[in-house]
Motif scaffolding. Sequence first.
Motif: not given
Ligand SMILES: [Zn+2]
Length: 148
Positions: A106, A108-109, A111, A138, A141
């Motif tokens: 992901c 953004d985060c 994962t 993900c 997100c």
């Molecule tokens: Zn994410």
Amino acid sequence: MKSKPRKQADGTWPTLAQQYADALDDILNEGTGNITTEIVLHVRGNGTTMDDGTPIPSTVIEHIAPASMIRTMIHDAEGKPINVSGRHRHPSTRQKRVVKERDRACVDCGTNQLLTYDHNPDYAISHRTIVDELDVRCAPCHWQRHRN
Ligand SMILES: [Zn+2]
């Protein structure tokens, strides 16, 4: 299916590169019956690897290329997979593979759970699906981004 190194005609053992070539040759051309085997080779400026990062000597590619259907993933000089264009909203299997290879997780985060492919800019704006405008994101997100 198994593939064992074979002694050459002169009784010596083949080089590691030749063993790779023989193994790939066996997988692609023998013993697979009706099963379609897909082997992803990443061809980069500084060498070729299998999907898991195993390096493949260029001599192997030269050896198997004429007899095999090979899908290559071509990377540019910076190591980014080249674009695969498309007009459909949903990314093709190949586009997903390229985007996942590039982003890995992901964006953004970080994962690697519940990964989706997110148009950026939104498909409603771009009306196209190209690798450069897809992010791996993900589901949480992805949802969060479209809520904002
Ligand atoms: Zn994410």
